[in-house]
Design an enzyme around this catalytic site. Structure first.
Site, PDB file in Angstrom:
ATOM      1  N   GLY A  12      10.515  11.642  -7.702  1.00 47.75           N
ATOM      2  CA  GLY A  12      11.727  11.652  -8.409  1.00 47.75           C
ATOM      3  C   GLY A  12      12.892  12.805  -8.081  1.00 47.75           C
ATOM      4  CG  HIS A 110      13.813   4.613   5.427  1.00 47.88           C
ATOM      5  ND1 HIS A 110      12.346   4.203   4.815  1.00 47.88           N
ATOM      6  CD2 HIS A 110      13.398   4.723   6.695  1.00 47.88           C
ATOM      7  CE1 HIS A 110      11.572   4.057   5.742  1.00 47.88           C
ATOM      8  NE2 HIS A 110      12.204   4.503   6.878  1.00 47.88           N
TER       9      HIS A 110
HETATM   10  C1  GRF Z   1      12.109   9.888  -0.066  1.00 52.60           C
HETATM   11  O1  GRF Z   1      11.658  10.737   0.977  1.00 52.60           O
HETATM   12  C2  GRF Z   1      12.854   8.741  -0.036  1.00 52.60           C
HETATM   13  O2  GRF Z   1      13.663   8.916   1.186  1.00 52.60           O
HETATM   14  C3  GRF Z   1      11.725   7.648   0.325  1.00 52.60           C
HETATM   15  O3  GRF Z   1      10.870   8.066  -0.725  1.00 52.60           O
HETATM   16  C4  GRF Z   1      10.961   9.348  -1.174  1.00 52.60           C
HETATM   17  C5  GRF Z   1      11.146   9.484  -2.632  1.00 52.60           C
HETATM   18  O4  GRF Z   1      11.126  11.100  -2.965  1.00 52.60           O
HETATM   19  N1  GRF Z   1      12.438   6.441   0.097  1.00 52.60           N
HETATM   20  P1  GRF Z   1      11.423  11.394  -4.381  1.00 52.60           P
HETATM   21  O5  GRF Z   1      10.439  10.656  -5.215  1.00 52.60           O
HETATM   22  O6  GRF Z   1      13.147  11.172  -4.630  1.00 52.60           O
HETATM   23  O7  GRF Z   1      10.981  12.852  -4.408  1.00 52.60           O
END
Ligand code: GRF
Length: 188
Positions: A12, A110
């Site tokens: 998160g 992404h």
């Molecule tokens: C991020 O790298 C995002 O781009 C991908 O999932 C990851 C989530 O990271 N879709 P976080 O939970 O927000 O730290």
């Protein structure tokens, strides 16, 4: 005040960056709810630090199919007039039920320069492929995996980093790009 809902499954950090930017007025909107599909995910604890963000943990395992799981989410959010749904590490493909409910309002982040390296392990895949420019993409969500129209991107050159260093650098690009993109979208 515009209203944002964030969907997340993991730690998160993107959720927190967006919620904090709204709280500080950098994004002129309010995060009204977090939808999390994984009981125990780190994002739930992060959300608890913010006053006024409803935390909806909806476990897909207790629903017979994707449609009823997604209907439950829509019902739980039905009292909000939502302007934008931000997926932030939501590790599920959205089905037609969710896509229809939030048509044109759902975006995702992404960690690759789409359309290259879709899927769950884009940084590792890109490193193994030997690419020399890495990056992050924010795009609209449609029925294809990481496939909707691109809204914004940020890039960084490969400087001989290993997977761990590269992952940290790419994650470092995510938060400012997501904040800026959401701010621009809501300003339109
Ligand atoms: C991020 O790298 C995002 O781009 C991908 O999932 C990851 C989530 O990271 N879709 P976080 O939970 O927000 O730290």
């Amino acid at each position: 005040m515009k209203k944002i809902v964030i969907f997340a499954s993991g730690s998160g950090s993107n959720f927190e960056a967006l919620a904090e930017a709204c709280r500080e007025g950098i994004i002129p909107a309010k995060v009204v709810a977090l939808v999390c599909d994984r009981p125990g995910a780190g994002v739930i604890e992060r959300a608890a630090k913010f006053e006024g963000i409803e935390v909806l943990v909806v476990n897909p395992r207790v629903y017979p199919d994707k449609r009823s799981y997604e209907e439950k989410i829509i019902e739980a959010l039905s009292h909000y007039e939502i302007d934008l749904v931000c997926l932030a590490g939501y590790m599920r493909i959205c089905g037609p039920t969710l896509l229809k409910a939030f048509s044109g309002k759902m975006i995702n982040i992404h960690p690759s320069l789409l359309p290259s390296f879709k899927g769950a392990t884009p940084i590792k895949d890109a490193l193994e492929f030997g690419v020399k420019v890495f990056g992050v993409t924010i795009h609209y969500v449609n029925e294809t995996l990481d496939g909707g129209k691109i809204i914004s991107q940020a890039a960084l050159p490969y400087l001989g980093n290993d997977l761990e260093e590269l992952t940290a650098k790419i994650h470092g690009l995510e938060h400012p790009l997501y904040i800026e993109t959401v701010k621009n979208l809501l300003g339109q």
